[in-house]
Design an enzyme around this catalytic site. Structure first.
Site, PDB file in Angstrom:
ATOM      1  N   LYS A 103       0.863  -1.174   0.000  1.00 12.20           N
ATOM      2  CA  LYS A 103       0.000   0.000   0.000  1.00 12.20           C
ATOM      3  C   LYS A 103       0.902   1.227   0.000  1.00 12.20           C
ATOM      4  O   LYS A 103       1.757   1.384   0.870  1.00 12.20           O
ATOM      5  CB  LYS A 103      -0.900  -0.007   1.222  1.00 12.20           C
ATOM      6  CG  LYS A 103      -1.926  -1.125   1.208  1.00 12.20           C
ATOM      7  CD  LYS A 103      -3.283  -0.586   1.540  1.00 12.20           C
ATOM      8  CE  LYS A 103      -4.330  -1.686   1.414  1.00 12.20           C
ATOM      9  NZ  LYS A 103      -5.511  -1.217   0.704  1.00 12.20           N
TER      10      LYS A 103
ATOM     11  N   LYS B 218     -14.314  -7.202  -4.435  1.00 13.19           N
ATOM     12  CA  LYS B 218     -14.552  -7.436  -3.012  1.00 13.19           C
ATOM     13  C   LYS B 218     -16.058  -7.601  -2.828  1.00 13.19           C
ATOM     14  O   LYS B 218     -16.803  -6.626  -2.989  1.00 13.19           O
ATOM     15  CB  LYS B 218     -14.045  -6.255  -2.181  1.00 13.19           C
ATOM     16  CG  LYS B 218     -12.542  -5.984  -2.286  1.00 13.19           C
ATOM     17  CD  LYS B 218     -12.180  -4.761  -1.440  1.00 13.19           C
ATOM     18  CE  LYS B 218     -10.669  -4.556  -1.358  1.00 13.19           C
ATOM     19  NZ  LYS B 218     -10.116  -4.034  -2.611  1.00 13.19           N
TER      20      LYS B 218
END
Length: 342
Positions: free
Chosen positions: A150, A258
């Protein structure tokens, strides 16, 4: 059928940093279904400031209760009515599958039977330079051959240095690198940063700029030397025709699904099928759910992609919480396994 809804607060072992802030706790709602003999549980886990169905707790519980009543009356989830409530839909889909299937097998696959593992990426959360370096080293030492970083929280040059450290030790044949910007780049600097990142043989970058800028994102996908994957861009796009239209406009290399954010299992199947028709790749990830949600997402991934998954999925977040549920999930090397005897 009858039901009850249980609200839980989960606690992170260490703060989970993203470009939108740092999480220390996580609120979820568990939907428990029963027909008197069998029992099924599903997890509804909206993410604040991200999910299209994130709202004040009381309102969320009120709407979820209405959908649960309808499910118990009809015996089926009302997908059309729940398109705009993906976290609720995913929880009800999971609970219903768990109620109707035997021995914890939501889907009858080699993974669900405990015969095969699913390759996953090792996730390095945002932090300061030393924290990210330590986390990166830990993932590599554990045997991960796909690492996702990230980025966007610290100085970009320092993030490049982290990536360079990996490439100095491991070639792209040995370790696949993915980066997730969570929309942290400004458009006018994004292409330059993508060019710098591309020199390190990176597999892809997720959501380089903020969602909702279709023309800018389409230009980046055309010009970028680095494959772009859409993630947040998909949130709230729940109509099938709009899904196809968006993918046709932006033309990304990949989409990342997701279930809690992108339409439950049913909506994710729509995304995957539409993308496949257009030559766009995909993979499935969790979104900070507990092991109840992670178990369902992993079994769903094994059903969608088959018994011989080669592309690493994003299913490694189950070890984040101090007060998680034991669902028989184990990470061995770089694969997630489901142990049915637990």
């Amino acid at each position: 059928m009858n039901y009850n809804i249980e609200k839980r607060t989960l606690h992170f072992k260490q703060p989970a940093g993203t470009s939108r802030g740092v999480y220390t706790t996580r609120k979820i709602w568990l939907v428990n279904l029963s027909d008197g003999e069998r029992h099924g549980v599903g997890e509804c886990a909206p993410l604040p400031d991200l999910s299209c169905d994130a709202m004040e707790d009381g309102r969320y519980e009120e709407i979820l209760d209405q959908f649960c009543k309808r499910l118990c009356e009809t015996g089926e989830t009302d997908y059309e009515a729940m398109r705009d409530y993906p976290s609720m839909l995913f929880g009800l889909e999971t609970a219903l599958l768990a109620l109707r299937q035997a021995q914890g097998l939501l889907f009858d696959t080699a993974f669900s039977r405990g015969e095969e593992g699913i390759p996953i990426n090792g996730l390095v959360w945002m932090g300061n330079y030393d924290e990210m370096l330590q986390r990166m080293e830990e993932k590599l030492e554990k045997g991960f051959r796909c690492v996702k970083l990230k980025i966007g929280a610290i100085d970009f040059d320092k993030e490049l240095d982290l990536i360079k450290r990996i490439r100095d030790r491991y070639s792209f044949h040995e370790v696949e690198l993915r980066v997730d910007a969570n929309g942290a780049f400004e458009f006018d600097e994004a292409l330059y940063k993508l060019e710098l990142l591309s020199q390190y043989n990176i597999h892809s970058i997720e959501q380089p700029i903020k969602k909702g800028q279709w023309a800018f994102m389409a230009e980046l996908c055309r010009e970028s030397p680095l494959p772009i994957a859409l993630d947040e861009e998909l949130i709230g796009v729940n109509d099938p025709e709009m899904k196809r239209h968006m993918l046709n406009v932006i033309k990304p290399r990949y989409i990342i699904l997701k279930p809690s954010l992108h339409g439950g299992m049913t909506g994710c199947r729509e995304w995957i099928d539409t993308a496949k028709d257009m030559g766009i790749g995909s993979w499935i990830t969790s979104a900070l759910e507990s092991n109840i949600g992670l178990n369902a997402i992993a079994q769903f991934a094994s059903a969608v992609y088959g018994d011989n998954i080669t592309m690493p999925q994003g299913l490694g977040t189950g070890q984040l919480f101090t007060d998680n549920f034991d669902m028989g999930l184990d990470i061995r090397g770089d694969k997630l396994w489901l142990c049915q005897n637990r």
